[in-house]
Structures are given as structure tokens and as C-alpha cells.
Design a protein around this motif. Structure first.
Motif, short mmCIF file in Angstrom:
data_model
loop_
_atom_site.label_atom_id
_atom_site.label_comp_id
_atom_site.label_asym_id
_atom_site.label_seq_id
_atom_site.Cartn_x
_atom_site.Cartn_y
_atom_site.Cartn_z
N LYS A 23 -46.19 -22.89 99.13
CA LYS A 23 -45.59 -24.06 99.80
C LYS A 23 -46.42 -25.32 99.57
O LYS A 23 -45.88 -26.39 99.32
CB LYS A 23 -45.54 -23.81 101.32
CG LYS A 23 -44.24 -23.23 101.80
CD LYS A 23 -44.26 -23.25 103.32
CE LYS A 23 -43.37 -22.18 103.88
NZ LYS A 23 -43.38 -22.15 105.34
N ASN A 26 -46.09 -26.94 96.16
CA ASN A 26 -44.80 -27.62 95.99
C ASN A 26 -44.74 -28.90 96.81
O ASN A 26 -44.11 -29.89 96.40
CB ASN A 26 -43.66 -26.69 96.39
CG ASN A 26 -43.30 -25.75 95.27
OD1 ASN A 26 -42.56 -26.10 94.36
ND2 ASN A 26 -43.86 -24.55 95.29
N TRP A 27 -45.38 -28.89 97.99
CA TRP A 27 -45.39 -30.13 98.78
C TRP A 27 -46.15 -31.22 98.03
O TRP A 27 -45.74 -32.38 98.02
CB TRP A 27 -46.00 -29.90 100.16
CG TRP A 27 -46.29 -31.20 100.84
CD1 TRP A 27 -47.50 -31.74 101.13
CD2 TRP A 27 -45.31 -32.16 101.27
NE1 TRP A 27 -47.36 -32.96 101.72
CE2 TRP A 27 -46.02 -33.25 101.83
CE3 TRP A 27 -43.93 -32.20 101.25
CZ2 TRP A 27 -45.38 -34.36 102.35
CZ3 TRP A 27 -43.29 -33.32 101.78
CH2 TRP A 27 -44.02 -34.38 102.32
N ASP A 28 -47.27 -30.84 97.40
CA ASP A 28 -48.02 -31.84 96.63
C ASP A 28 -47.14 -32.46 95.55
O ASP A 28 -47.19 -33.68 95.31
CB ASP A 28 -49.26 -31.19 96.00
CG ASP A 28 -50.28 -30.79 97.06
OD1 ASP A 28 -50.19 -31.34 98.18
OD2 ASP A 28 -51.14 -29.95 96.78
N GLU A 31 -44.60 -34.72 97.28
CA GLU A 31 -45.24 -35.93 97.81
C GLU A 31 -45.53 -36.93 96.70
O GLU A 31 -45.40 -38.14 96.88
CB GLU A 31 -46.53 -35.55 98.54
CG GLU A 31 -47.14 -36.70 99.33
CD GLU A 31 -48.38 -36.27 100.08
OE1 GLU A 31 -48.98 -35.24 99.72
OE2 GLU A 31 -48.77 -36.98 101.02
N ARG B 47 -45.02 -40.05 106.27
CA ARG B 47 -45.36 -38.92 105.44
C ARG B 47 -45.59 -37.65 106.25
O ARG B 47 -45.25 -36.54 105.83
CB ARG B 47 -46.60 -39.27 104.61
CG ARG B 47 -46.91 -38.36 103.45
CD ARG B 47 -45.74 -38.10 102.52
NE ARG B 47 -44.95 -39.25 102.16
CZ ARG B 47 -45.23 -40.10 101.17
NH1 ARG B 47 -46.28 -39.92 100.45
NH2 ARG B 47 -44.45 -41.12 100.89
N GLN B 50 -42.32 -36.15 107.15
CA GLN B 50 -41.70 -35.54 105.97
C GLN B 50 -42.32 -34.17 105.70
O GLN B 50 -41.61 -33.20 105.40
CB GLN B 50 -41.88 -36.46 104.76
CG GLN B 50 -41.01 -37.70 104.82
CD GLN B 50 -41.36 -38.70 103.74
OE1 GLN B 50 -42.45 -38.70 103.19
NE2 GLN B 50 -40.42 -39.59 103.44
N GLN B 51 -43.63 -34.12 105.84
CA GLN B 51 -44.30 -32.84 105.58
C GLN B 51 -43.91 -31.79 106.62
O GLN B 51 -43.66 -30.63 106.29
CB GLN B 51 -45.82 -33.03 105.58
CG GLN B 51 -46.57 -31.80 105.13
CD GLN B 51 -48.07 -32.02 105.03
OE1 GLN B 51 -48.58 -33.03 105.47
NE2 GLN B 51 -48.76 -31.08 104.44
N TYR B 54 -40.48 -30.61 105.91
CA TYR B 54 -40.52 -29.74 104.73
C TYR B 54 -41.00 -28.34 105.11
O TYR B 54 -40.39 -27.33 104.74
CB TYR B 54 -41.45 -30.37 103.68
CG TYR B 54 -41.91 -29.41 102.60
CD1 TYR B 54 -41.08 -29.11 101.52
CD2 TYR B 54 -43.16 -28.83 102.65
CE1 TYR B 54 -41.49 -28.23 100.53
CE2 TYR B 54 -43.59 -27.95 101.67
CZ TYR B 54 -42.75 -27.65 100.61
OH TYR B 54 -43.17 -26.78 99.63
N LEU B 55 -42.09 -28.28 105.88
CA LEU B 55 -42.63 -26.98 106.26
C LEU B 55 -41.64 -26.19 107.10
O LEU B 55 -41.57 -24.97 107.03
CB LEU B 55 -43.94 -27.17 107.03
CG LEU B 55 -45.12 -27.70 106.19
CD1 LEU B 55 -46.30 -28.01 107.07
CD2 LEU B 55 -45.50 -26.69 105.12
N ALA B 58 -38.65 -25.28 104.43
CA ALA B 58 -38.97 -24.93 103.04
C ALA B 58 -38.57 -23.50 102.71
O ALA B 58 -38.01 -23.23 101.64
CB ALA B 58 -40.45 -25.14 102.78
N GLN B 80 -37.96 -28.85 94.63
CA GLN B 80 -38.62 -30.17 94.64
C GLN B 80 -37.60 -31.29 94.47
O GLN B 80 -37.63 -32.30 95.20
CB GLN B 80 -39.66 -30.24 93.52
CG GLN B 80 -40.86 -29.34 93.77
CD GLN B 80 -41.76 -29.21 92.55
OE1 GLN B 80 -41.67 -30.00 91.62
NE2 GLN B 80 -42.62 -28.21 92.56
#
Lengths: 470, 213
Positions: A23, A26-28, A31, B47, B50-51, B54-55, B58, B80
């Protein structure tokens, strides 16, 4: 098994299937492809900056810009001619030099009027003459000074006595008062006790031919109009700045909108054990005659709170049913197919909240100050607008787990009104200003919570502050 | 047998009458509210929000990507692209029209289909094969593990696999599949029938191999 059952089994297994994957990596990648985050600047900083600029501007205006105008302009504009004197406005030096107005235009009625006429030949003498007012002598000088006999007075051209002096006026005559005369008023307003002595001293320094002939008669008491203007000058407010900081005990009042909320309110009030605040502010103060003052500015306040409570969670979950679907496999073993039913999962735990509430307050305070031999006492009071900026916090549960407090929904960016009253002791510290220390009480009038919260919450407090004013 | 918790279904939370629950910072009760706040934060391009969003979604999104992709790398590409598109267009998300998970799922599926079309891999598979292997015993389906099913599906032609996934797993109708893929509903129906037949053939073939072994 029917085709629908097959599809159902496929669906359940596929929907719950996720491969092992990274995870974070993929977040990197995501982002890196997102637009850059715009940094949010704290809004209160702009408020504070605006307040300081406003206060500074007012201070500058109060100290530097009003020195000459406050007394001179009203006098020149408002004094009316009521006698038999021609209503000739005061003529400026530049206008005379430019030839727009001849010196003859500067006629003065009265016993010495002929002297002016007789000295028409003295045209090369450039002078600026002010109209006499109730016997006040005027100086026929090319003067750039702002004070009649002040230190800045310049006599560039000797003025013949016959031109530069004026006989006492009769009581009916008056005229528009020039800035010089107005500055005389300023003198009287500022130092009315010493003005005659200073004026006499200044006269002695003048060349003999420039001294007014009717000196004794110029020291008569000012007219009622001038006295009124003196009063106006004395009534001008004096502006000052105050900076302070302090600590306090917030006094928060809960009230339930509905009876159902009362239990929660009671529980929370009973468990709240620590509540304190810190504050710092800047005030612009206008001081008036008689000890009265008016102050406004900005104050930043933070309130910390800690409380325990019993958190009950009710969650609806899907659980496998062991009786809905099963079959016997080839070796006659019972195999269950995961069908689900809904159930309610209830948990209860004791948690502790640590919250920090942030306010930006805007007080409008009326004050009264009593001067005593070594210090002064000041009482202040008035409304305070509270701008709530929300809270940040963390929650500990009984297992020691920590997580951020959820949201700021019921409070965020709310505005409330409160009333404040306080008492300060002020003591001068040399020429640096005054230090003050005091107590203040604030009473919350309106609620900070939104209607959906189901309860009202008003913030007040009792605090001590230490400050500086100059 | 003790019921095992499979998964929480936060969409079906019912508000309790307990004032403490309503008022508290209860993570469960505030779940939907928190998602709304995260979405609001994403709209401000925050941000951290958003994270967090996403978590939270995901795993669901990756499961979806994995079903449409050939391998994990392709699934990560789809994921992505989908999240970047979701965050870029989150201002168009309307809570009144549906939940965020459904909205994100549609984005993921669209991304997967676009990738297939871009690589010219999506085409309807003709009736080149005839499978007459007989019926699979129903119990066999129940015994298949998720990973086994995925491997079987991966052997299907792209057209079969996409239609099978959309119809069986995502529960789209043939009409919706037709609109999504630009084919007629009857074509979708025939692709599904062939997909099921081929899947059945693959299962029987695999079982025969296992028995032979």
C-alpha cells in the motif's frame, strides 16, 4: 447447487479477495502524481496583522498627524465676522508674492486702518497679516512657524511697526483666525498658565521694530469662541496601545436543548476535571477627559480541557451464519458456505479526551480610570466577540490506545458573544509607559455549538493578566 | 459454531437513541461523518485526508483492479490511475447520488476498461470453441478458493473475463454492460454464457489433471 448459488459463491469469494500488495509504495506513486498541496496559512495571523497595522496607523495619526490641524483648521473655518469689518480672508504669502492680491487688499478697519493705507509704498515688504480677534495682536511677519511666538518663528523681513501692529479691536469685530492665532489657542490649551510669560519672553527676543505696540492689550482673556476651541483641544482623545497576556479558569456552561441530551450533559460535567486557558492580546485605547477610555483589539485564547467518559459503540456487522447453507462433501463431511446475517456488536469502554480549543476574541471595552498618588485603578467592561477556530485533541482509551479526536463539526468557525468586566491596577514605569495587572471575568452569552449538536455550550472565564501600556 | 465476524458493514449503522452515543466521538457512529470530512479535506487538496481516504478504500479498490488486470503490476497501474483521477475529480462527487465506495468502484472499472482498450486487448471472443464437458458438480464451486477462481478467470479471454466479472461479481445488468463496453445486451449475454462454459471446462480439466496426478 443452482446457478444463482454458484454465482453467489463466486461473488462472495471474489469480492473479499485482495492480493498481497504494498500500500505504502502505491501511495507514494499516487502522491507524486497529485497536484502540490497548497499550504494553508493561519487566518488568525492575518487578523492579527491587520489589527496591528490598524492600531499602528491610528497611533501614527494620533501622535503625528493631528498636532497642527486639530486646533487650527476648525478655528479658521468656523469663526465668523460679525462686526463692521470687511470680510477679507487671510491672504497667503505666496498669493501676495505672485501678485494675485495686492497688499492693499489686506485692509484692516479700525483706528490703525489708515496706517495700512499710508504704507502702500511698503509693498516690497512682504507680510502675512492675521485678523485680530478681540484685541489679540497679530504679527505682520513672513512667518513659517506654527506657533505665534514659538521657537520656530522666523522673521525674515523686518516689518514696520505701523504695518505689523494693530490697534485693539472693538468688541463687535472679529475675523477669520489665521493658523498663527490658532496656534496661540493651542498654546493656551496646552500651557495656558505659562503662555503669557513665554510670550513676553519671546517678545523680548524680537527686534524692537518687530514688537507689537499694543502688547499689554494682547494678553486679554480669550473670547468665548476661543475658549470653546480650547475646550475642543482639551477634549481630543489620547491614543495608546496595550499588550497583555494571562492565564485563566474557563467557566463553561452546558445546557441541553432536548431532555434526551441532559443525561450526556450531566455525565460530562461530572467527569470534567481539568480546564484551563491562556490568552494574549493587543488593545488600542482612546483615553478621554475625566478618566474614561474606549479600547478594542484582538485577543488570542487557547482553552485546554480533559475529561473522562464512557464510550458506547453500536456497530452493525455481517457474521457468518452456520445454519443457512451447508452440504456434505464426498467424504460426508459437513461443509459450510458462508452466508451472512446482520448482528449488532456493542462495545463499551472508558476513554479520556484531551482537547485544545482555539479562540480569536475581539473586545470592545469601556473603561474608567481613577488616578491615585502612586498608581491608578481602572475598571473596564464591555462585549467581546468570540470567533471559534475549532479544536484539536486526542483520545486515550483504557488500554492506552491513542487516536486523534474526531472532527470539529459541532463547533468549527462559530461565533459567539460574551460580556467582560475587569479591574486593573496600573503603575507608571519611568518614561516607558505603565505596567498593569488585573482580574477579569467573562460571561458567555450565546452558544458556540450548532443546532445539530443538541446542546448549547457557552464559554466564559475568570482570569488574571499582566500587561504593558504606552 | 461461534459466528465469526466477517466484515463490518458501516453503511447499515443505525443511530442509537443513547445520547452518549449520539454525542460521543464514537468512531463507529462517526464513520460516515468522518468519511464526509475526509472527502471535504480531499476537496481542499489536503494531503493527509487524501492519504486517509486512500488507506480506507485501497484494499477494496485493489481487489477490484486485480480482477480486471492480468497481473499485480497491471492492477497497481489501474489503482494508481484510478485514485489520481478520483482525487482530481472529487469535487464532482455527490454524496446524495451514492456512497464513495460505489463512486470509486466505477472509476476503477472505467480505468481498467480504458487500459484494456488502450492496449487493444478488449474484443469480443467468437464462438470458436465448443465445450461439451458435461456439468460440474455443484459442490466443486464451493470448494474453490478465491485465488483458484482468480487463476481460472485469468485464463479466460479478456472479453469473457470482463463480462463475467461485471455480471457475476459487480452485478451489472446486461444492459449496463452493453453501455459500458459499447456492445449490445445480447452480445453481453452470449459472452457470459461462453465464459461460464469455458470456466466449467477449465474446472473439469483441472480436476481431471488432479485425479490423474
Amino acid at each position: 447447487m443452482q446457478p444463482d448459488d454458484t454465482e453467489k459463491a463466486f461473488r462472495q469469494k471474489m469480492k473479499s479477495h485482495t492480493p498481497a500488495w504494498d500500500k505504502a509504495k502505491n501511495w507514494d506513486a499516487i502522491e507524486a502524481r497529485l497536484p502540490q498541496q497548497r499550504k494553508r496559512r493561519p487566518v488568525w495571523l492575518f487578523w492579527l496583522l491587520g489589527g496591528v497595522i490598524l492600531a499602528g496607523s491610528l497611533l501614527w495619526w494620533a501622535w503625528f498627524a493631528t498636532g497642527e490641524k486639530t486646533a487650527a483648521e476648525p478655528l479658521a473655518n468656523t469663526t465668523e465676522i460679525t462686526g463692521n469689518q470687511s470680510n477679507t480672508p487671510t491672504t497667503g504669502v505666496d498669493e501676495i508674492l505672485a501678485g494675485n492680491i495686492s497688499p492693499q487688499a489686506e485692509t484692516t478697519t479700525g483706528p490703525n486702518a489708515s496706517q495700512n493705507t499710508a504704507n502702500d509704498d511698503a509693498a516690497p515688504f512682504v507680510f502675512k497679516k492675521t485678523k485680530p480677534q478681540n484685541g489679540l495682536a497679530t504679527s505682520a511677519t513672513k512667518s513659517t512657524s506654527r506657533k505665534f511666538f514659538g521657537e520656530k518663528t522666523q522673521h525674515e523681513t523686518p516689518v514696520p511697526p505701523s504695518v505689523g501692529t494693530t490697534a485693539p479691536m472693538d468688541g463687535n469685530a472679529s475675523a477669520a483666525i489665521s493658523p498663527q492665532a490658532a496656534n496661540t489657542v493651542q498654546d493656551l490649551a496646552d500651557h495656558d498658565e505659562t503662555a503669557p510669560q513665554r510670550r513676553a519672553s519671546d517678545l523680548e527676543k524680537l527686534p524692537t521694530e518687530a514688537r507689537p505696540l499694543d502688547l499689554p492689550q494682547t494678553e486679554t482673556a480669550p473670547s468665548a469662541a476661543i475658549a470653546a476651541q480650547i475646550k475642543v483641544v482639551k477634549n481630543q482623545p489620547r491614543f495608546g496601545l496595550e499588550i497583555y497576556g494571562g492565564i485563566g479558569q474557563p467557566l463553561r456552561r452546558f445546557s441541553a436543548v432536548s431532555p434526551e441530551k441532559q443525561a450526556y450533559i450531566s455525565e460530562r460535567q461530572g467527569l470534567e476535571n481539568v480546564l484551563e486557558s491562556i490568552e494574549a492580546g493587543v488593545l488600542l485605547t482612546a483615553r478621554f477627559r475625566g478618566g474614561w477610555s474606549l479600547a478594542t483589539g484582538l485577543e488570542f485564547q487557547k482553552i485546554n480541557e480533559r475529561f473522562h467518559w464512557q464510550q458506547v459503540t453500536a456497530e452493525t456487522v455481517n457474521v457468518y451464519s452456520d445454519s443457512a447453507y451447508f452440504y456434505f462433501d464426498a467424504v460426508n463431511q459437513r461443509q459450510f458456505i458462508g452466508d451472512t446475517v446482520q448482528a449488532t456488536l456493542t462495545e463499551s469502554r472508558r476513554v479520556t479526551n484531551f482537547n485544545t480549543h482555539t479562540f480569536l476574541n475581539m473586545p470592545l471595552l469601556v473603561g474608567f480610570e481613577k488616578r491615585l498618588p502612586h498608581f491608578s485603578l481602572r475598571a473596564q467592561g464591555g462585549p467581546v466577540l468570540q470567533f471559534y477556530r475549532g479544536f484539536e485533541g486526542v483520545i486515550f482509551d483504557e488500554n492506552g490506545d491513542l487516536r486523534p479526536a474526531a472532527g470539529q463539526g459541532i463547533y468549527q468557525n462559530k461565533m459567539a458573544l460574551s460580556l467582560q468586566a475587569g479591574l486593573d491596577v496600573c503603575r507608571p514605569v519611568g518614561s516607558l509607559g505603565e505596567v498593569f495587572i488585573g482580574l477579569q471575568y467573562r460571561h458567555g452569552l450565546t452558544s458556540l455549538t450548532i443546532a445539530e449538536a443538541g446542546f448549547e455550550q457557552r464559554y466564559g472565564g475568570l482570569g488574571a493578566r499582566l500587561g504593558w501600556r504606552f | 459454531m461461534t459466528p465469526a465476524i466477517q466484515q463490518s458493514n458501516n453503511q447499515t449503522i443505525k443511530q442509537s437513541n443513547n445520547p452518549t452515543i449520539q454525542q460521543s466521538n464514537n468512531p463507529t457512529i462517526n464513520h460516515l461523518v468522518q468519511i464526509e470530512k475526509l472527502i471535504a479535506g480531499c476537496r481542499r487538496n489536503d494531503r493527509k485526508c487524501q492519504q486517509a481516504l486512500y488507506l480506507r478504500f485501497a484494499d477494496h479498490a485493489m481487489g477490484l483492479c486485480y480482477r480486471y488486470a492480468r497481473d499485480l503490476y497491471e492492477a497497481e497501474d489501474i489503482l494508481q490511475n484510478a485514485f489520481v483521477k478520483a482525487f482530481s475529480n472529487i469535487k464532482t462527487f455527490d454524496e446524495k447520488k451514492g456512497d464513495f465506495q460505489g463512486w470509486l468502484s466505477r472509476i476503477v472499472i472505467n480505468e481498467a476498461l480504458q487500459l484494456l482498450k488502450k492496449n487493444k486487448r478488449f474484443h469480443l471472443t467468437g464462438d470458436d470453441h465448443s465445450f461439451h464437458d458435461g456439468e460440474v458438480e455443484p459442490e466443486i464451486y464451493g470448494l474453490l478458493e478465491a485465488e483458484e477462481i482468480h487463476e481460472l478467470l485469468a485464463q479466460l479471454p479478456d472479453g469473457y473475463r470482463i463480462v463475467f466479472n461485471l455480471y457475476v461479481v459487480e452485478e451489472y445488468s446486461h444492459q449496463e454492460i452493453g453501455e459500458l463496453l459499447g456492445i449490445s445486451p445480447s452480445a453481453s449475454r452470449s459472452q457470459l454464457t461462453r465464459a461460464k462454459a469455458m470456466l466449467r471446462h477449465l474446472i473439469i480439466t483441472q480436476k481431471k489433471i488432479e485425479h490423474a496426478a
